[in-house]
Design a protein around this motif. Structure first.
Motif, short mmCIF file in Angstrom:
data_model
loop_
_atom_site.label_atom_id
_atom_site.label_comp_id
_atom_site.label_asym_id
_atom_site.label_seq_id
_atom_site.Cartn_x
_atom_site.Cartn_y
_atom_site.Cartn_z
N VAL A 252 33.84 59.15 58.68
CA VAL A 252 34.67 60.05 57.89
C VAL A 252 35.59 60.80 58.85
N ASN A 253 36.89 60.71 58.60
CA ASN A 253 37.85 61.43 59.43
C ASN A 253 38.12 62.79 58.79
N GLN A 254 37.53 63.82 59.39
CA GLN A 254 37.64 65.15 58.78
C GLN A 254 39.08 65.67 58.81
N ARG A 255 39.90 65.18 59.76
CA ARG A 255 41.30 65.61 59.83
C ARG A 255 42.10 65.16 58.61
N GLY B 106 31.72 57.24 42.50
CA GLY B 106 32.98 57.96 42.26
C GLY B 106 33.42 58.84 43.41
N LEU B 107 33.15 58.42 44.64
CA LEU B 107 33.46 59.30 45.78
C LEU B 107 34.85 59.07 46.38
N ILE B 108 35.48 57.95 46.02
CA ILE B 108 36.79 57.64 46.61
C ILE B 108 37.86 57.67 45.52
N ASN C 272 33.89 66.41 50.07
CA ASN C 272 33.76 66.56 51.50
C ASN C 272 32.38 66.10 51.98
N ILE C 273 32.31 64.86 52.46
CA ILE C 273 31.02 64.40 52.99
C ILE C 273 31.17 64.10 54.48
N THR C 274 30.05 64.04 55.17
CA THR C 274 30.06 63.73 56.60
C THR C 274 29.86 62.24 56.81
#
Lengths: 346, 346, 346, 346
Positions: free
Chosen positions: B299-302, B166-168, B253-255
């Motif tokens: 992962v694009n943090q922007r 369930g992360l997306i 918020n994952i890396t």
């Protein structure tokens, strides 16, 4: 404005005429035919050619087309041009035929290689072989141009000056040619599909390619004796271009430098023939999308053979570009009009 | 020796089965069909496959083939498998269907996308979706395998672990896929000819590709709610391979490192899934000719999105290799048998 | 005759200027530089460009070049243009810079992405972003043109009208771009060698491509708020062309037909932008070797997203062609001069 | 398990050894060198070769490597093998050298073509030319194998039976060969970059390719007199494969059928040589990724020449596959071990 009509505009030589003539400012395309695409506009079939939104493919009916133009390009399948050309000539028009139908002077040789009788042998005689570097004067007043084959253009130009001078032994000529896939035409065939051609390379029609007699005819004229060659064609995994590697035994000891001088002497005033400096070779990338023929020569002192290499774009100097060059000559237009662009590189 | 029969051996997935199985030492190919090439030996149609000199293509007649083998691969055109599969199942045989005929569980959705009623809805229910990484246990005893589509394999494998957790966010998924031309099959079409595909790139079937519901079905199962995606397919000028670039909004918020760990955790014991180290990307050249799926994640943090990239060979892990993997599982053969080779590189 | 000077003529954008300008009859190339090839004539380095036999590459020394031309094209590596442009502007010359040096208005964002301070922030401000479809009026009188990046050209043109009208939700834009290999420049690198690129396809610079801020800047101007996008670039195994597939959530329910009308309205008078009819897609083959940008649109009613696809030739509309278009505008020459050719197809 | 060491594992012939040997179950790779990549694991440099995670490239130091293996493959640049081979032989090891260093028996001819003195002329004499179809018996007990060049393999195999029988006039042989780009090695050179090779085709090293004396040597042995040939090489825009088209004047009137029988008679028991049926031609796609050599023949009755065409994969039968075949023979392993796969097609 010269009025131009294209019979057969949906194949690769026809569409190439449309592409080249788009930049020609002394002509106007008044019509184009295609049996398969009749009714469609050119830009519907070829979205890249958006400028031809108003030009619709029509069926080829002589009665409907014969009064509309000054010059007719025939980009029809081999065998289909004869009748059309004859009727247009009859109607007083000038015709540039891109098929093989009028290239062979001797109707028996035509029958031998094309497995059919020629329907208009008198036109075979009249037709001018449209290689301007050899027949420019005759082209000027010709009614019917037999536009040379792609392979023959790439083979005759480099060999011609040497045979004219009698420098190569006639029975030693081996021609190994390689052509891009557009040479096979715009066709739905598994053997021409992307996955089959890509990452592959092979010969085809070994010892029986129909361009053989056309080459032999012109080389025989040049040398004033009967020339028989080995000619092998191969399919390259690229869109455009022919590279021919040609071998012949020299009957006189000349150097590479002297060989190049013979080529320069023959072609220095030709706008579309470029001779490579010693030690450099022609490449398909030098001619892609252009009407140029690049030629290089090397004499192998170990074997006594000359190795001539030529590169052309099979759709331009090998077909539609040469046809436009012929049109320019026939109608007194600057010969290089619409043909001056440099190669798309890379 | 397991007796294997191939229905449809003259297309690219059929010939790929012949290529892969040539190195499988626990099976024997007892027959192969082709309507177009019936009567020819396999080596006559495919000179590269010289070992099949004695194996002749035959017509597909159930009565003549149903008693000869233990397992039947159906490499038939979409829509043609249903009847054949039903009759073979009826005859007590096990079937691996490489077409789309049994992939969609919901017959209404099948009809919506394939524009036809399904003739055997009960088999739709029974068929096991042959993605071993998810359904290995069910595959072991399955009578009928719906071998996954090439694109779906490349999309489901990278997304599955994230949707399972369930992360997306379900309505943010965009899938941009690119496939080599063999994905279009072995066909005589101008649009698939070498000159048209070479040096070109374009999308096709925008917003209506039939692999969409197959992907959505499996992603919906994983996330236990209804997933609808944007899915765009493009035609690459190369023979083999699919690269899918997949975008989705993370709801946590994952890396990049954590994302890769999720993939590693899901697939570390899978023989055919390889996770790229951080900062590296999968490439088609890593999987050409192999059954591997390479996956990378960033992962694009922007933007808060994850970018998943996967690479497979559409004819192997995307079709015939996965089919052989399924066969190995079904018959208790070492799962990687005949599938261990590394990529042909360069 | 307008006197033209090219700084950096041995890379792909420099050589493309030489190719395009060969057909421009209102200019004269008075000089060209190359550090590596200084002393060679252009035709020695590029045998395809035989007309430049007399034009020799020279070293770039401002003192020696600053009085010789009316306009200077800078086709130098990124970072190398700043000083040269500044000195030429100082000398009263007009400059068209093909590098990224003057594209980013905000020097802090420049530093963030290019990892270096900008040496001439006042010129950043003065430079006009050379996308004629948006900034034509400013281009006319500009001293310094920041010629747009190849990817940004392909992304800004399709998105601009929709963002201008506020039709796309700003934080939903995903751009998936694919470029031919000439975009990487003319370089000696194993990773760009034929065998590595051919039959391969992969993403690169995921989530960190330097064209991102350039795209975001112009989209933010259009929508008058801050746009942040996901932008992924991929390397295509072909020489020329960019195809961008762009996704965004619509905030209003429009049809594909309406989307296309918005594009037509924005670009119907633009000579180099072509909108595809409904149901058709742009293709790289439509624009190869040309200055055209083809755009298509599809609204996916299932997901509420618009899918915009654009195709350009990265070396022409994406670089040197657009630079010539800018020159034509700056000097009152017909805007399409030397840029009218149709795509080389096949 | 046979212990195998690879000197030079980061070029294309070295990496191809790694690929092929991955499926060989009677050997173990104990070490691999690379000056440029020392310290990296093989899978770091080549992500496709993930199974070699633990195998690290090391520097080539004879003292450190000479006691670790039973057989050493040298995939080093030409000229670099001599010293390494000599020291390994000295240490009692068996060596298979993939370079040209030990192929020429006559050290004067070596010097003439390679422009340097040979450092170990006695090893030149001892080395066995590793073409199993001719020298299988000698290979069995050889200490040092000079693995044949790619072009020579493709030329010697088709010509050998005819020269052995004295059927071709020795001074009429013309060899026109075309090779995929991997033949040039894994190098950072502009001329080998994707954009330069793609859509191009050209000859190189005309009349001076270093494989010439190697071919002449073996043909001279076969015919028991001095053979001098014309040999032209060309660069194909594809990754793998050589196709050689070979012309020679027959001194006896034979048919195509008889020519094919001569080839069949010579090679019917060879596992890796396949003779095409009359009227069919070899193609690179039949051999891609394999150790096979396909040969076709046509007699042109018009010219009296035989046209022989052969196809191999330059990295397999033309290099690393042949090297593995030699290893198998040398160590009494089944000759086809790890070499049985069919061509990756399409």
């Amino acid at each position: 404005m010269l009025r131009v009509f294209i019979c057969g505009g949906s194949g690769y030589t026809g569409s190439e005429l449309l592409r080249i003539l788009a930049l020609h400012d002394e002509i106007e395309i008044v019509g184009v035919t295609s049996e398969k695409s009749a009714g469609l506009s050119v830009s519907e079939l070829f979205p890249a050619f958006f400028i031809y939104r108003e030009l619709k493919f029509e069926n080829l009916q002589i009665e409907k087309i014969k009064d509309r133009a000054d010059v007719y390009f025939l980009a029809l399948p081999h065998g289909k041009s004869q009748q059309v050309a004859a009727e247009l000539i009859q109607a007083g028009k000038r015709v540039i035929d891109l098929s093989a139908d009028f290239r062979i002077k001797d109707s028996q040789i035509y029958t031998l290689w094309y497995k059919t009788e020629h329907a208009f042998p008198h036109l075979l005689k009249e037709a001018v072989y449209g290689l301007p570097e050899i027949y420019r004067e005759k082209i000027k007043n010709a009614r019917l141009i037999a536009n040379p084959g792609c392979y023959p253009t790439s083979v005759i130009l480099p060999l011609y000056p040497f045979l004219k001078k009698g420098l190569i032994e006639g029975d030693t000529i081996v021609v190994d040619s390689k052509s891009g896939t557009s040479g096979a035409g715009r066709k739905a065939e598994v053997s021409l599909s992307y996955c089959e051609v890509n990452e592959d390379f092979r010969a085809y029609n070994v010892a029986k390619h129909r361009h053989t007699p056309e080459i032999e005819q012109e080389l025989s004229y040049a040398s004033e004796r009967n020339i028989i060659i080995d000619f092998t064609t191969h399919l390259l995994p690229l869109n455009r271009g022919i590279l021919s590697t040609i071998y012949g035994k020299l009957n006189k000891n000349i150097t590479t430098k002297e060989a190049l001088e013979i080529l320069e002497e023959a072609y220095h005033s030709e706008p579309f023939v470029k001779i490579m400096p010693e030690g450099q070779v022609p490449a398909i990338k030098y001619v892609r999308g252009t009407n140029y023929c690049y030629i290089g020569a090397t004499v192998n002192q170990r074997t006594g053979r000359i190795i001539l290499i030529s590169a052309i774009d099979n759709l331009v100097k090998g077909a539609s570009g040469q046809a436009v060059q012929n049109m320019n000559i026939m109608f007194g237009i600057e010969e290089t009009k619409a043909l001056k662009n440099l190669a798309l590189s890379p």
